[in-house]
Design a protein around this motif. Structure first.
Motif, PDB file in Angstrom:
ATOM      1  N   SER A 193       0.821  -1.205   0.000  1.00  0.00           N
ATOM      2  CA  SER A 193       0.000   0.000   0.000  1.00  0.00           C
ATOM      3  C   SER A 193       0.861   1.263   0.000  1.00  0.00           C
ATOM      4  O   SER A 193       2.015   1.256   0.429  1.00  0.00           O
ATOM      5  N   ASP A 194       0.252   2.345  -0.488  1.00  0.00           N
ATOM      6  CA  ASP A 194       0.838   3.691  -0.366  1.00  0.00           C
ATOM      7  C   ASP A 194       2.250   3.774  -0.933  1.00  0.00           C
ATOM      8  O   ASP A 194       3.194   4.212  -0.267  1.00  0.00           O
ATOM      9  N   THR A 195       2.416   3.347  -2.163  1.00  0.00           N
ATOM     10  CA  THR A 195       3.701   3.457  -2.847  1.00  0.00           C
ATOM     11  C   THR A 195       3.648   4.596  -3.860  1.00  0.00           C
ATOM     12  O   THR A 195       2.625   5.252  -4.036  1.00  0.00           O
ATOM     13  N   ALA A 196       4.751   4.802  -4.559  1.00  0.00           N
ATOM     14  CA  ALA A 196       4.803   5.852  -5.583  1.00  0.00           C
ATOM     15  C   ALA A 196       3.861   5.565  -6.735  1.00  0.00           C
ATOM     16  O   ALA A 196       3.552   6.469  -7.526  1.00  0.00           O
ATOM     17  N   TYR A 197       3.387   4.329  -6.841  1.00  0.00           N
ATOM     18  CA  TYR A 197       2.497   3.939  -7.934  1.00  0.00           C
ATOM     19  C   TYR A 197       1.020   4.171  -7.596  1.00  0.00           C
ATOM     20  O   TYR A 197       0.159   3.930  -8.437  1.00  0.00           O
ATOM     21  N   ASP A 198       0.730   4.610  -6.391  1.00  0.00           N
ATOM     22  CA  ASP A 198      -0.654   4.781  -5.953  1.00  0.00           C
ATOM     23  C   ASP A 198      -1.390   5.764  -6.861  1.00  0.00           C
ATOM     24  O   ASP A 198      -0.873   6.838  -7.186  1.00  0.00           O
ATOM     25  N   ILE A 199      -2.595   5.417  -7.249  1.00  0.00           N
ATOM     26  CA  ILE A 199      -3.368   6.248  -8.171  1.00  0.00           C
ATOM     27  C   ILE A 199      -3.680   7.616  -7.582  1.00  0.00           C
ATOM     28  O   ILE A 199      -3.849   8.600  -8.316  1.00  0.00           O
ATOM     29  N   ASP A 200      -3.720   7.742  -6.259  1.00  0.00           N
ATOM     30  CA  ASP A 200      -3.992   9.039  -5.645  1.00  0.00           C
ATOM     31  C   ASP A 200      -2.873  10.048  -5.879  1.00  0.00           C
ATOM     32  O   ASP A 200      -3.079  11.254  -5.698  1.00  0.00           O
ATOM     33  N   ASN A 201      -1.706   9.557  -6.279  1.00  0.00           N
ATOM     34  CA  ASN A 201      -0.597  10.469  -6.604  1.00  0.00           C
ATOM     35  C   ASN A 201      -0.787  11.145  -7.947  1.00  0.00           C
ATOM     36  O   ASN A 201      -0.043  12.082  -8.266  1.00  0.00           O
ATOM     37  N   PHE A 202      -1.775  10.694  -8.711  1.00  0.00           N
ATOM     38  CA  PHE A 202      -1.992  11.204 -10.066  1.00  0.00           C
ATOM     39  C   PHE A 202      -3.478  11.503 -10.252  1.00  0.00           C
ATOM     40  O   PHE A 202      -4.193  10.749 -10.926  1.00  0.00           O
ATOM     41  N   PRO A 203      -3.959  12.595  -9.681  1.00  0.00           N
ATOM     42  CA  PRO A 203      -5.410  12.862  -9.677  1.00  0.00           C
ATOM     43  C   PRO A 203      -6.020  12.992 -11.066  1.00  0.00           C
ATOM     44  O   PRO A 203      -7.159  12.566 -11.281  1.00  0.00           O
ATOM     45  N   ALA A 211      -4.908  11.499 -13.845  1.00  0.00           N
ATOM     46  CA  ALA A 211      -4.948  10.139 -14.386  1.00  0.00           C
ATOM     47  C   ALA A 211      -6.100   9.364 -13.755  1.00  0.00           C
ATOM     48  O   ALA A 211      -6.771   8.559 -14.416  1.00  0.00           O
ATOM     49  N   LYS A 212      -6.368   9.614 -12.484  1.00  0.00           N
ATOM     50  CA  LYS A 212      -7.491   8.957 -11.812  1.00  0.00           C
ATOM     51  C   LYS A 212      -8.815   9.374 -12.438  1.00  0.00           C
ATOM     52  O   LYS A 212      -9.708   8.537 -12.629  1.00  0.00           O
ATOM     53  N   ARG A 213      -8.949  10.644 -12.781  1.00  0.00           N
ATOM     54  CA  ARG A 213     -10.177  11.101 -13.427  1.00  0.00           C
ATOM     55  C   ARG A 213     -10.347  10.444 -14.791  1.00  0.00           C
ATOM     56  O   ARG A 213     -11.464  10.091 -15.190  1.00  0.00           O
ATOM     57  N   VAL A 214      -9.241  10.278 -15.517  1.00  0.00           N
ATOM     58  CA  VAL A 214      -9.300   9.596 -16.813  1.00  0.00           C
ATOM     59  C   VAL A 214      -9.760   8.153 -16.617  1.00  0.00           C
ATOM     60  O   VAL A 214     -10.611   7.649 -17.368  1.00  0.00           O
ATOM     61  N   LEU A 215      -9.219   7.484 -15.609  1.00  0.00           N
ATOM     62  CA  LEU A 215      -9.620   6.103 -15.331  1.00  0.00           C
ATOM     63  C   LEU A 215     -11.108   6.021 -15.023  1.00  0.00           C
ATOM     64  O   LEU A 215     -11.815   5.142 -15.536  1.00  0.00           O
ATOM     65  N   ARG A 216     -11.597   6.910 -14.204  1.00  0.00           N
ATOM     66  CA  ARG A 216     -13.021   6.896 -13.868  1.00  0.00           C
ATOM     67  C   ARG A 216     -13.880   7.049 -15.115  1.00  0.00           C
ATOM     68  O   ARG A 216     -14.897   6.364 -15.271  1.00  0.00           O
ATOM     69  N   HIS A 217     -13.455   7.934 -15.992  1.00  0.00           N
ATOM     70  CA  HIS A 217     -14.224   8.160 -17.218  1.00  0.00           C
ATOM     71  C   HIS A 217     -14.163   6.940 -18.137  1.00  0.00           C
ATOM     72  O   HIS A 217     -15.198   6.465 -18.631  1.00  0.00           O
ATOM     73  N   MET A 218     -12.961   6.419 -18.353  1.00  0.00           N
ATOM     74  CA  MET A 218     -12.782   5.318 -19.299  1.00  0.00           C
ATOM     75  C   MET A 218     -13.432   4.027 -18.807  1.00  0.00           C
ATOM     76  O   MET A 218     -14.059   3.296 -19.590  1.00  0.00           O
ATOM     77  N   LEU A 219     -13.300   3.737 -17.538  1.00  0.00           N
ATOM     78  CA  LEU A 219     -13.802   2.472 -17.023  1.00  0.00           C
ATOM     79  C   LEU A 219     -15.320   2.420 -16.950  1.00  0.00           C
ATOM     80  O   LEU A 219     -15.891   1.349 -16.722  1.00  0.00           O
ATOM     81  N   ASN A 220     -15.950   3.536 -17.156  1.00  0.00           N
ATOM     82  CA  ASN A 220     -17.408   3.555 -17.211  1.00  0.00           C
ATOM     83  C   ASN A 220     -17.953   3.394 -18.630  1.00  0.00           C
ATOM     84  O   ASN A 220     -19.164   3.406 -18.833  1.00  0.00           O
ATOM     85  N   LYS A 221     -17.052   3.258 -19.602  1.00  0.00           N
ATOM     86  CA  LYS A 221     -17.485   2.957 -20.964  1.00  0.00           C
ATOM     87  C   LYS A 221     -17.932   1.496 -21.051  1.00  0.00           C
ATOM     88  O   LYS A 221     -17.422   0.627 -20.337  1.00  0.00           O
ATOM     89  N   HIS A 222     -18.864   1.240 -21.963  1.00  0.00           N
ATOM     90  CA  HIS A 222     -19.465  -0.094 -22.027  1.00  0.00           C
ATOM     91  C   HIS A 222     -18.479  -1.180 -22.421  1.00  0.00           C
ATOM     92  O   HIS A 222     -18.707  -2.357 -22.151  1.00  0.00           O
TER      93      HIS A 222
END
Length: 373
Positions: A337-347, A349-360
């Motif tokens: 947990s809580d490494t440099a790879y954590d998605i919270d370090n890249f807000p 990129a996190k928004r992009v993931l939220r958008h993309m992963l909701n595609k059908h």
């Protein structure tokens, strides 16, 4: 409880912080690509959809935290194990508890420690007890498992690579021939079937019978006999090299590690934002085109360590959506947990993931794993 390869992934994390860009993703394959489907089953997502996943930390709370952050349930969970670590030590249970399909990335060494077994020893049958256990535990679980065998095998930092960092060969114990035979042996035994048929295929490839038996009589496995037929588990094999070898020398390009089309169900590669230059992207796409007869998986990706605008993440997902053979992407957040790879370090990129992963196109659950309403 046996632990995952935390030590191994610490080394991987360190290497990624020091490698030059060319060695993480890239280039050209020297040997011809496969021309026909494999004998195994790929277990691809239905209806041309895509599975998205994440690496496992061995704590289900971290899985739920990631799920909440990206607002989508990961369909696959990737574990990094070393040789002799039983799947019953935790992975099978977590895959079931999280309603995911499992991806097992298997190495021959636990982190920086000495290699447990060489590819030559595997080819010689010295590791058959573990291979048989893999067959039996996956079959007994009735789960679908993607076996990402010896990932990034043409990177010198991996013990099963045939080359040292300076371009010299590691020797007979880690030769290209030994690698290909070790891969074939694992596939033949883990896929299961009639023992005599497996033994015949092994002997045809100049390898000993299962458990180095002197004949086709039932060999001994622990306190039990391996019967005339091995179980047929739901397993698919992923071949995931560096798309340009490191070191970049003759013989260390991906095609030299190709075990044959009948022994591979998926082809894949890894890519990280830190190294995703235009040249690396071009090489990544060439690799995808070259191995065009298999479903494609991004076995590891991450916005680490510079995707603060979300550009890399957006480009990767656009690539996946436009290239129809891409059927799986796995976010690498290390195995803790809580490494440099954590998605919270890249807000962003996190928004992009939220958008993309909701595609059908992105399936949040594999078949039969979606919870009942």
């Amino acid at each position: 409880m046996a632990r995952q390869m935390v030590g191994t992934c610490s080394v991987r994390d360190w290497l990624r912080s020091t490698r030059i860009p060319a060695i993480i993703i890239a280039g050209t394959v020297l040997l011809p690509a496969a021309a026909a489907p494999a004998e195994g089953r790929s277990f691809t997502p239905p209806h041309h959809r895509i599975f998205h996943g994440v690496s496992d930390t061995s704590n289900n709370r971290d899985f739920q935290r990631f799920k909440k952050r990206v607002r989508a349930h990961p369909a696959v969970l990737e574990n990094f194990y070393h040789w002799d670590t039983p799947l019953t030590s935790g992975a099978l249970q977590r895959w079931r508890q999280t309603r995911t399909r499992g991806v097992l990335s298997l190495s021959t060494a636990p982190g920086e420690k000495r290699e447990i077994i060489s590819t030559r020893q595997i080819a010689k049958g010295r590791g058959d007890h573990y291979i048989v256990r893999l067959n039996q535990s996956i079959a007994k679980s009735k789960q679908v498992v993607y076996l990402r065998l010896f990932p990034e095998m043409n990177g010198y930092w991996n013990p099963y690579c045939a080359f040292n960092a300076n371009g010299t060969r590691k020797g007979r114990g880690h030769s290209l021939r030994s690698f290909r035979r070790a891969w074939q042996r694992i596939v033949l035994i883990v896929r299961g079937g009639k023992r005599k048929t497996i033994n015949r295929k092994l002997r045809r490839r100049h390898m000993p019978r299962i458990l180095r038996a002197s004949s086709n009589h039932a060999p001994i496995y622990g306190r039990e006999h391996v019967g005339p037929r091995l179980e047929r588990p739901k397993v698919a094999f992923m071949w995931s090299p560096q798309t340009i070898g490191s070191p970049y020398v003759a013989g260390n390009q991906p095609g030299y590690y190709w075990p044959g089309r009948h022994f591979v169900d998926w082809v894949g590669a890894d890519i990280y934002s830190a190294y995703a230059s235009p040249g690396v992207w071009a090489a990544f796409k060439r690799f995808y085109r070259k191995w065009r007869h298999k479903p494609f998986a991004v076995g590891e990706y991450s916005p680490w360590d510079n995707d603060y605008r979300g550009r890399f993440t957006r480009e990767l997902f656009k690539f996946a959506l436009r290239h129809r053979r891409t059927r799986m992407l796995i976010y690498y957040r290390s195995v803790s947990s809580d490494t440099a790879y954590d998605i919270d370090n890249f807000p962003r990129a996190k928004r992009v993931l939220r958008h993309m992963l909701n595609k059908h196109r992105f399936d949040r659950y594999a078949p039969h794993l979606r919870p009942r309403r």
